[in-house]
Design a protein around this motif. Sequence first.
Motif, short mmCIF file in Angstrom:
data_model
loop_
_atom_site.label_atom_id
_atom_site.label_comp_id
_atom_site.label_asym_id
_atom_site.label_seq_id
_atom_site.Cartn_x
_atom_site.Cartn_y
_atom_site.Cartn_z
N ILE A 1 0.84 -1.20 0.00
CA ILE A 1 0.00 0.00 0.00
C ILE A 1 0.88 1.25 0.00
N ALA A 2 1.95 1.22 0.79
CA ALA A 2 2.87 2.37 0.82
C ALA A 2 3.49 2.60 -0.55
N LEU A 3 3.90 1.52 -1.23
CA LEU A 3 4.47 1.66 -2.58
C LEU A 3 3.43 2.21 -3.56
N LYS A 4 2.20 1.75 -3.45
CA LYS A 4 1.14 2.24 -4.34
C LYS A 4 0.91 3.73 -4.11
N ASN A 5 0.87 4.15 -2.85
CA ASN A 5 0.69 5.57 -2.55
C ASN A 5 1.84 6.41 -3.09
N MET A 6 3.07 5.90 -2.94
CA MET A 6 4.24 6.61 -3.46
C MET A 6 4.13 6.73 -4.98
N TYR A 7 3.69 5.66 -5.61
CA TYR A 7 3.53 5.69 -7.06
C TYR A 7 2.48 6.73 -7.45
N ASP A 8 1.31 6.67 -6.81
CA ASP A 8 0.21 7.58 -7.16
C ASP A 8 0.56 9.04 -6.92
#
Length: 191
Positions: free
Chosen positions: A124-131
């Motif tokens: 989830i943290a990686l997805k947020n960083m991506y977004d």
Amino acid sequence: MNKSESKYYNTALLMDEALLLLLDKKEYDFITVKEICEKAGVNRSTFYLHYETIDDLLFETIGMINKRFQEAFNNKIINVNLSKKDDLFLITDDYLIPYLNFIKENKKIYKLIHDKPYIFQSNIALKNMYDEIFDKILDKYNVPIEEKDYLFSYYSFGLVAVIQKWIDKDCKDDILLISNLMKKVIGYEKK
């Protein structure tokens, strides 16, 4: 923040710090609520007012560490929408050296994040960083939409693997060596 909120926050901070101090002395799985309470100077019932489990405290402690991490980078905040393309390249010593120093100072916590991904929901943290950051940066570089997820996965997991190997080696290798390896992973050549 009113007085009761401040007291609650300060107690939580004491327990966060107690957990970090205990992690310096023993493995996470062997830390007890009793030890945390003794180190923090609080009653066991106070612990259970704040948390159900030590994992809950650990999750909060990671949040505190992440907040410290963000504060360490306040002078390096990037406005993706206003920045020039060349300023959006983040795999440079300006970013990597402070990042790696922070990881080295908090290596036990970062090891736990890797060992217990189910607690920290790293995906989830990686997805947020991506977004929030990388999708916009990739747009500025005109990366086709169908390639973005693949490129981000390739680079982020490669960089995380380098960091994890470094942590596994107790961060004994020089930070400049690790920074240079990370730049090699992404094919960066200084011009």
